[in-house]
Scaffold this active site. Structure first.
Site, PDB file in Angstrom:
ATOM      1  N   GLU A  85       0.937  -1.222  -0.002  1.00 45.07           N
ATOM      2  CA  GLU A  85       0.033   0.055   0.019  1.00 45.07           C
ATOM      3  C   GLU A  85       0.890   1.245  -0.057  1.00 45.07           C
ATOM      4  O   GLU A  85       0.449   2.346  -0.629  1.00 45.07           O
ATOM      5  CB  GLU A  85      -0.770   0.082   1.138  1.00 45.07           C
ATOM      6  CG  GLU A  85      -1.938  -1.209   1.168  1.00 45.07           C
ATOM      7  CD  GLU A  85      -3.070  -1.175   0.314  1.00 45.07           C
ATOM      8  OE1 GLU A  85      -3.223   0.002  -0.134  1.00 45.07           O
ATOM      9  OE2 GLU A  85      -3.717  -2.017   0.088  1.00 45.07           O
ATOM     10  N   ASP A 113      -4.468  -9.718  -8.379  1.00 42.51           N
ATOM     11  CA  ASP A 113      -4.795  -8.754  -9.120  1.00 42.51           C
ATOM     12  C   ASP A 113      -3.728  -7.973  -9.971  1.00 42.51           C
ATOM     13  O   ASP A 113      -3.258  -8.053 -10.949  1.00 42.51           O
ATOM     14  CB  ASP A 113      -5.963  -7.699  -8.804  1.00 42.51           C
ATOM     15  CG  ASP A 113      -5.821  -7.153  -7.467  1.00 42.51           C
ATOM     16  OD1 ASP A 113      -4.548  -7.466  -7.178  1.00 42.51           O
ATOM     17  OD2 ASP A 113      -6.798  -6.395  -6.975  1.00 42.51           O
ATOM     18  N   GLU A 161     -18.082  -7.183  -2.942  1.00 45.18           N
ATOM     19  CA  GLU A 161     -17.059  -7.541  -2.982  1.00 45.18           C
ATOM     20  C   GLU A 161     -16.808  -9.082  -3.449  1.00 45.18           C
ATOM     21  O   GLU A 161     -15.988  -9.410  -4.276  1.00 45.18           O
ATOM     22  CB  GLU A 161     -16.227  -7.738  -1.455  1.00 45.18           C
ATOM     23  CG  GLU A 161     -16.168  -6.253  -0.975  1.00 45.18           C
ATOM     24  CD  GLU A 161     -14.895  -5.698  -1.415  1.00 45.18           C
ATOM     25  OE1 GLU A 161     -14.362  -5.846  -2.696  1.00 45.18           O
ATOM     26  OE2 GLU A 161     -14.143  -4.903  -0.441  1.00 45.18           O
ATOM     27  N   GLU A 200     -12.809  -0.369  -9.899  1.00 46.61           N
ATOM     28  CA  GLU A 200     -12.180  -1.225 -11.030  1.00 46.61           C
ATOM     29  C   GLU A 200     -12.972  -1.108 -12.447  1.00 46.61           C
ATOM     30  O   GLU A 200     -12.640  -1.003 -13.512  1.00 46.61           O
ATOM     31  CB  GLU A 200     -11.805  -2.390 -10.521  1.00 46.61           C
ATOM     32  CG  GLU A 200     -10.568  -2.708  -9.915  1.00 46.61           C
ATOM     33  CD  GLU A 200     -10.651  -2.068  -8.355  1.00 46.61           C
ATOM     34  OE1 GLU A 200     -11.874  -1.623  -7.810  1.00 46.61           O
ATOM     35  OE2 GLU A 200      -9.541  -1.942  -7.449  1.00 46.61           O
TER      36      GLU A 200
END
Lengths: 575, 867
Positions: free
Chosen positions: A117, A258, A351, A372
């Site tokens: 992150e 991802d 989710e 996304e």
């Protein structure tokens, strides 16, 4: 962005797919200008409340109107939202924030931070702000873009992450203490994306600063993952970075994996790197073979390829956008239309969405305003100009405004079934969701520059052509100008070589030799000639056996039927 | 913290429709109340919505528009089917919003799945209101049968009973068909008149008839299939004739076009369509062409039944009179089309190469209608009157300079009931000559194709000469007849209609001009061959042009040229360093230019292309612009002739000057970098070839040298700016250095002071050490004294005990004395006095010791503090 994958339950083998009949054709002429203004208003509603009630904390808590630290203590929302300000055209606020950050942010703090992150949000955010600062009217140093205060901050933050990469495999730990390095007793289990999501930021840092250490560790981690893929060519969800044993063996394209795939492609584009692309293409083949069903992508066991979860995850919705970048527009559109039906059902993407049951999965009903699907919409609109894609943008604006807008900002949707709200506004809402929405409705934004305008910058190393478009977004939607990577230190040698060639061309000598052609006759003997492919080690081991006839770094042209593949129409490729 | 667990329930639902709206808004999802409301109304429309849903919001306006028109006949109820406390959400489970359900009394729900546009919804609602058309007369029958959409007719005798047997089933089947076939293509009609029924040979009440234009019409097989609504509907759907189909993609993921276009080449016709309009002249014209095209069996002419109705008593269905068809089509056109006359206006400018042409039509449908029935004949007087009115207003039409058709309606000066429509457009003069010579058979004229190189004499074999501005092929009149062409050709076309109000984007994708206001367009798409042909957009879309288009496609050596879509939005910028090429400019830029041309094929969406932008810009700035052109073409928006197509992006081609036909491709396994590109270009450019120098060569050499000079000048300029940048950097470094020096100096000073401080501290600590030692010494001495005192006290104690023993022994002596002398009293007093004196001595000793310890301790702690 990613979430931790959960235990998998048994699932129904029988599943019939509904294809909900869309309700009506596109109302012609969606007013994109008015939607653009609504997105702008959304941004400022959230941004101003963050500054007022939450700064200098990382995030705003929109229900209690205060702030909290989440991923560290770096005023994260401010760093993340910085380049969005410029995309919205607010130059003065961009300049103000740059000076605030220079004074206020300190990375010498005793905080345990997520390596992943911190990289994508802080390093990525600072890098893109650094590269955009000239455009934003910030007075830059003479050495820019190869030096500058924001670049130094990004470098400082990145150096704090380097201790995490000191493992036997080269794959990094998930967490690092910014002051003390890796904590003793730190868990060696890291998710795949947490290992393979560095190349975009770290290679940019290395190219700009001249210190190769960043790119080296990122590449080493990528190669370690590649080495540990299963026999059928898939990677799992979590791996032990000391022993290289897979801890979670679910393979898919979503949470936990991802951005690894995303960065293979974006790294290949940014660095013109065939090796990264060949890795991705191999994965892509396995993903299509084992996880793709009727344009959905499921989760499978990485060694056997058996389906483990028939679930669509909100995070997977980046995939169509990635496909369109490499020219697989037909498949991208088909998958996008599937995902869009889920949005239509709930007003957001849960989710987890159980595909055969057509409903949310227990404990995974939330929608934290993730970007996304909108990100994919932006890429697909660029590729198809299909009004259906704009309709998703319209739906997103309406849903987010109606459902999650509160007095103090925009709140995460805790449960899409009843639209209950949670006391959180993640920093990616301003960094990504709003940015992609705005870009979808602003086709003339400088980000969409197709190379028709550019900026020539004189640096002490020579002249650079910058801002010519082709921006590569990192996984937190921070744009990186690929041209900047050719601007500093040793990459300038290319230009000097070119100037020498011109000199020779003009010279009165009669026997001028330009030797490219001769080298080409050798066919495969390219790597020696290729200045960027210094590492002769190639991605696919099978590479030598099947000589591809086209360059890996290219897209197929679109087929004839793509002319009519709009408004939901898809074509089957049965040739 | 507790704030972490704070959540907030969803906001309470509010009105979705305004309170003044004719739509009843049950925004709390009261489905039970909605059901209750339904009891009282014959026709009900439910609009199930979710307040957050964009599509619901967009459809809201359309529904309101329909409701405002139909609210007196239809009950409109909107139900919030999202609110999770509401009944609707608990009972219904929708995957998308909005959902529209219709009820005809108890029959329903009929889901509407058509376009979310008011006119389409209204049309559908009206179909639900009156699913059956009442055919009361011959003329209505004729109208019904002439429609291109399939129709089912039922004959029911109402004089026998008010509700003839089977009528209700038939009625229900009509409603049922709307469930299956939401576009409502099958129309249902009911005949009550025996004589009218006989025209289509229906004799028995309750018999059903499916009308077909090309194939034999059918009678419902009562004996084979049960007479149920479902069966009737199924029968009609299975046996209907689809000569021309509407395509209405619903917007969701669908294979509609895929499935239809894979059947073979397709003619897609785009026309603006208003489903509510009573007449559709253009549509009728198109369907006439479609009927002719499919009319394979000449003996069964397209409308034998109509002919039959036309007057002859002969009940023969297979009328084979050759001129019957002619006669028929005449009547057909007269009844369906208004009277028209083409007027060519005098040129308003004598040098002008264009003409304004107006189509003047008598239009009885606009304004006041004295009679709903079509005027059967085109009255000469009326045309005359119309022309008079038109010429009076001529001047208004003179100004029209437009390639698009512009229509205006104006009132007749002679009859208040007649309106005229004048549709005018500007056409090139030669177009007019073609119109006038349309009937003469002419040879294909030689077209002056622009070409390059030495291939002039083989033009027709070069496929890239696809000059679509030439519309001669479309007017090419061959001897072929359209009638029944579909059976005679091996390139059968499927015909489709699309509403350009909704689906114009497909037309644009196929190359329809973006500038036109008239949204009419026709294209033949051959998915298998990956080509499409476009009906010349300079011609208006009418039956005859369409016929020619179809004919030209069908014949063996088709004169149609593959259409190349061109990106018209690209504007030529002189300043751009990279030349943007389109389909139209491709030939000029690449082949006709006197330069070496590097052409990049790219697409905006391809990541590998976009990241190379800066390299090509640098390249273009480096190369002398007089000798080189760096160009690119967006291949997604610009089609090219086959031989210039590519299958990968980016592709880089180099066209050397004077050898343009020998283009070279940049080798794909080389990385696209500035030096590599330069080497590639310079290697192949004709400039680098070393041939013996001629006069021409000298010229070239000078040009080259001039290029060199300007290059050097640019370089000097660049170097100058670099120098200034370096100077700046130097200054910056200098500043940083002096800053650093100052800093160093400051640090040095700091160091000195620190050292001084260090010294004093050291001194201090030495002093402290000394005092410490001293104190320590004192402490030791003290301890010694203490020891002495302790010894002394021990001695004293010993003495004490001795004294006690002494006293005790004395006591013993005294006692023995007492025993002898017996004087008890005095002895006792003495012993007590002794006791007291001993104890006082001990106490004083102890006090002394404690005092000593105290002083030692005080000294010790003060020593600590100083340390």
């Amino acid at each position: 962005a990613m979430a931790v994958l959960r235990a998998l339950g048994p699932w129904l083998c029988l599943w019939a797919l509904r294809l909900p009949a869309g309700t009506g054709a596109a109302a012609p002429g969606l007013d994109i200008a008015s939607y653009r203004e609504r997105v702008r208003a959304m941004f400022y509603h959230a941004y101003e409340h963050y500054l007022e009630s939450a700064f200098p904390y990382d995030e705003l808590r929109p229900l209690t109107c205060d702030g909290q630290d989440t991923w560290g203590s770096f005023s994260l929302t401010l760093i993340d939202a910085l380049d969005t300000l410029l995309i919205l055209g607010n130059v003065s606020e961009f300049q103000r924030v740059v000076s605030v950050l220079q004074e206020g942010v300190d990375f010498d703090i005793d905080v345990n931070a997520s390596v992943f992150e911190t990289n994508i949000r802080v390093v990525g955010g600072l890098l893109s702000a650094h590269l955009l600062s000239k455009k934003a009217g910030v007075e830059v140093e003479v050495g820019w873009p190869c030096s500058g205060p924001l670049l130094r901050m990004a470098e400082e933050a990145a150096r704090k992450l380097l201790p995490a990469f000191q493992t036997p495999t080269g794959m990094p730990y998930g967490t690092v203490n910014l002051l003390h390095g890796v904590n003793p007793g730190e868990t060696p289990v890291t998710c795949t994306a947490g290992i393979g999501t560095f190349i975009v930021e770290f290679a940019t840092l290395s190219h700009l600063t001249g210190d190769p250490v960043f790119e080296d560790v990122a590449r080493k981690a990528l190669k370690a993952l590649w080495k540990n893929r299963s026999d059928i060519g898939l990677v799992g969800n979590h791996i032990d970075v000391i022993t290289a044993k897979w801890v979670a063996q679910d393979a898919g394209i979503g949470a936990g994996v991802d951005s690894y795939f995303e960065y293979l492609v974006k790294g290949a584009i940014l660095l013109q790197d065939k090796e990264l692309m060949s890795m991705f293409l191999e994965y892509n083949k396995a993903i299509k073979n084992y996880t793709k069903f009727d344009d959905w992508y499921l989760w499978v066991q990485m060694y056997k390829g058996t389906v483990s979860m028939p679930v669509f995850q909100s995070l997977e919705a980046y995939w169509p956008g990635l496909q369109s970048l490499i020219g697989d527009v037909d498949n991208a559109m088909r998958t996008f239309l599937n995902y869009y039906t889920v949005w239509k059902q709930f007003g957001g993407l849960p989710e987890f969405y159980n595909i055969p049951q057509g409903y949310t999965v227990d404990k995974r009903e939330g929608y934290p305003l993730r970007p996304e699907l909108i990100e994919s919409a932006m890429y697909l609109y660029r590729a198809t100009r299909d009004p259906t894609v704009l309709e998703l943008g319209r739906d997103a604006v309406e849903s987010i405004e109606k459902i999650s807008k509160v007095d103090c900002g925009f709140a995460t949707i805790k449960d899409l079934r009843d639209h209950r709200l949670d006391n959180r506004m993640e920093s990616f809402f301003l960094a990504e969701t709003v940015k992609y929405l705005y870009l979808l409705f602003d086709p003339d934004n400088f980000i969409h520059n197709d190379g028709s305008v550019f900026d020539a910058v004189v640096t002490p190393y020579g002249e650079c052509v910058l801002d010519a478009g082709g921006y590569v977004f990192n996984t937190e939607a921070h744009p990186i100008d690929p041209a900047a990577l050719h601007c500093c230190r040793k990459w300038k040698e290319e230009q000097w070589e070119a100037e020498d060639l011109m000199r020779e061309f003009y010279s009165p000598k009669k026997n001028k030799k330009f030797t490219l052609k001769r080298a080409a006759d050798y066919g495969e003997g390219e790597s020696a000639k290729d200045p960027e492919d210094a590492s002769s080690e190639k991605g696919g081991e099978k590479r030598s056996s099947k000589k591809s006839l086209h360059s890996l770094l290219s897209c197929p042209t679109q087929s004839f039927n793509s002319k009519l593949a709009v408004l939901g129409q898809v074509f089957l490729d049965d040739t | 913290s507790r704030a972490k667990d704070v959540t907030m329930p969803a906001k309470l639902p509010v009105n979705f429709f305004s309170t003044r709206s004719p739509v009843i808004d049950l925004f709390r999802g009261q489905l039970d109340y909605a059901d209750h409301l339904r009891q009282d109304s014959e026709i009900v429309l439910y609009f199930f919505y979710a307040p957050w849903c964009g599509q619901s919001i967009a459809a809201r306006e359309e529904i309101e528009r329909v409701a405002s028109r139909l609210s007196d006949q239809v009950l409109f109820v909107a139900v919030n089917c999202w609110w999770n406390q509401g009944k609707c959400r608990k009972q219904k489970h929708f995957f998308y919003f909005p959902v529209i359900h219709l009820y005809h009394r108890s029959f329903g729900p009929i889901e509407y799945k058509g376009p979310m546009s008011a006119v389409y919804i209204e049309k559908f609602v009206r179909r639900v209101m009156t699913p059956l058309l009442y055919i009361s007369s011959r003329s209505k029958l004729l109208d019904f049968l002439s429609n291109y959409e399939p129709g089912v007719l039922g004959y029911f005798e109402f004089n026998a009973s008010p509700q003839p047997p089977g009528y209700l089933t038939f009625f229900t089947s009509a409603l049922h068909s709307l469930k299956k076939d939401y576009l409502g293509t099958i129309r249902f009609g009911v005949i009550t008149n025996k004589h009218v029924a006989e025209e289509i040979s229906l004799v028995h009440s309750g018999s059903l008839y499916l009308h077909r234009h090309v194939n034999t019409s059918l009678i419902y097989p009562n004996d084979v299939m049960n007479y149920t609504a479902e069966n009737i509907c199924k029968w009609a759907l299975e046996n209907r004739e689809m000569l021309i189909r509407w395509l209405r993609p619903h917007g969701g993921k669908s294979l509609l076009l895929n499935n239809e276009l894979k059947k073979g080449p397709a003619l897609l016709i785009f026309i603006p369509y208003n489903p509510l309009a009573e007449i559709h002249p253009l549509l009728d014209e198109i369907t006439k062409v479609a009927l002719e095209y499919h009319n394979c069996n000449k003996s069964q002419a397209a409308e034998p039944d109509l002919q039959h109705l036309g007057g002859t008593d002969s009940p023969a269905f297979d009328s084979s009179v050759p001129d019957a068809h002619m006669k028929l089509s005449e009547t057909f056109s007269i009844t369906k089309y208004p009277c028209c006359n083409t007027v060519v206006l005098p040129q308003w400018h004598s040098i002008s190469r264009t003409h304004n042409v107006c189509e003047l039509c008598i239009n009885q449908t606009l304004g006041v209608k004295p009679n709903k029935v079509h005027v059967p004949h085109c009255n000469f007087l009326e045309i005359e009157a119309a022309l008079d009115s038109f010429y009076l207003q001529e001047h208004t039409f003179f100004q029209v300079i437009s390639n698009t058709l512009e229509c205006s309606n104006f009132l007749s000066f002679y009859s208040p009931f007649s309106y005229y429509t004048a549709c005018c457009r500007t056409v090139n003069r030669h177009f007019l000559t073609f119109i006038s010579s349309e009937k003469t058979i002419f040879q294909t004229p030689k077209v002056a194709f622009s070409s390059h190189g030495k291939k002039d004499n083989t033009q027709h074999s070069i496929p890239h000469i696809e000059d679509r501005n030439c519309f001669i092929p479309d007017l090419h009149i061959s001897g072929t007849n359209i009638t029944g062409l579909s059976c005679r050709t091996n390139k059968t076309l499927n015909l489709y209609l699309l509403d350009s109000n909704l689906f114009w984007i497909y037309a644009e994708r196929l190359g329809a001009s973006r500038s036109t206001h008239l949204k009419e367009f026709a294209a033949i798409v051959d998915l298998k061959e990956e080509v499409h042909y476009v009906l010349d957009q300079n011609q208006s879309l009418v039956g005859s042009t369409l016929e020619n288009f179809i004919k030209n496609f069908s014949i063996l050596y088709s004169p149609l040229k593959r259409h190349l879509v061109d990106d018209s939005s690209v504007h030529f910028h002189e300043q751009r360093v990279i030349t943007e090429v389109t389909t139209n400019t491709f030939h000029d830029t690449v082949f006709l230019s006197e330069k070496n041309v590097l052409l990049l094929y790219y697409a905006q969406w391809c990541g590998f292309c976009a990241s190379l932008n800066h390299i090509f810009i640098q390249l273009a700035r480096l190369l002398p612009p007089d000798n080189f052109t760096v160009a690119r073409i967006d291949i997604t928006r610009n089609d090219l002739p086959w031989e210039f197509m590519t299958d990968r992006l980016p592709t880089i081609l180099f066209f050397p000057h004077q050898r343009k036909e020998q283009s070279v491709k940049f080798p794909e396994h080389f990385s696209v970098s500035l030096p590599n590109l330069l080497k590639f270009i310079l290697h192949h450019s004709s400039l680098s070839s070393s041939e013996p120098c001629t006069k021409e060569c000298l010229h070239k050499e000078t040009a080259l040298q001039q290029g060199h000079i300007s290059h050097l000048e640019r370089e000097i300029q660049k170097l100058r700016s670099e120098i200034s940048a370096l100077h700046q950097a130097h200054d910056q470094l200098e500043a940083q250095l002096s800053e650093a020096r100052r800093e160093e100096h400051r640090l040095q000073q700091q160091k000195h002071t620190l050292e001084k401080q260090h010294k004093t501290l050291q001194l201090h600590s030495e002093q402290l050490q000394a005092t410490y030692d001293q104190k320590n010494q004192e402490l030791l001495e003290m301890a010694e004294k203490l020891q002495e005192l302790a010894d002394a006290s021990e001695n004293l104690l010993k003495e004490n005990t001795l004294l006690r023993i002494l006293v005790a022994s004395r006591d013993g002596k005294l006692q023995s004395k007492d025993e002898i002398k017996e004087s008890l009293q005095s002895e006792q007093t003495l012993s007590e006095e002794n006791d007291i004196s001993v104890s006082t001595a001990t106490a004083t000793l102890e006090e002394k010791t404690i005092d000593n310890i105290d002083t030692i301790e005080t000294e010790h702690s003060s020593g600590n503090r100083t340390e």
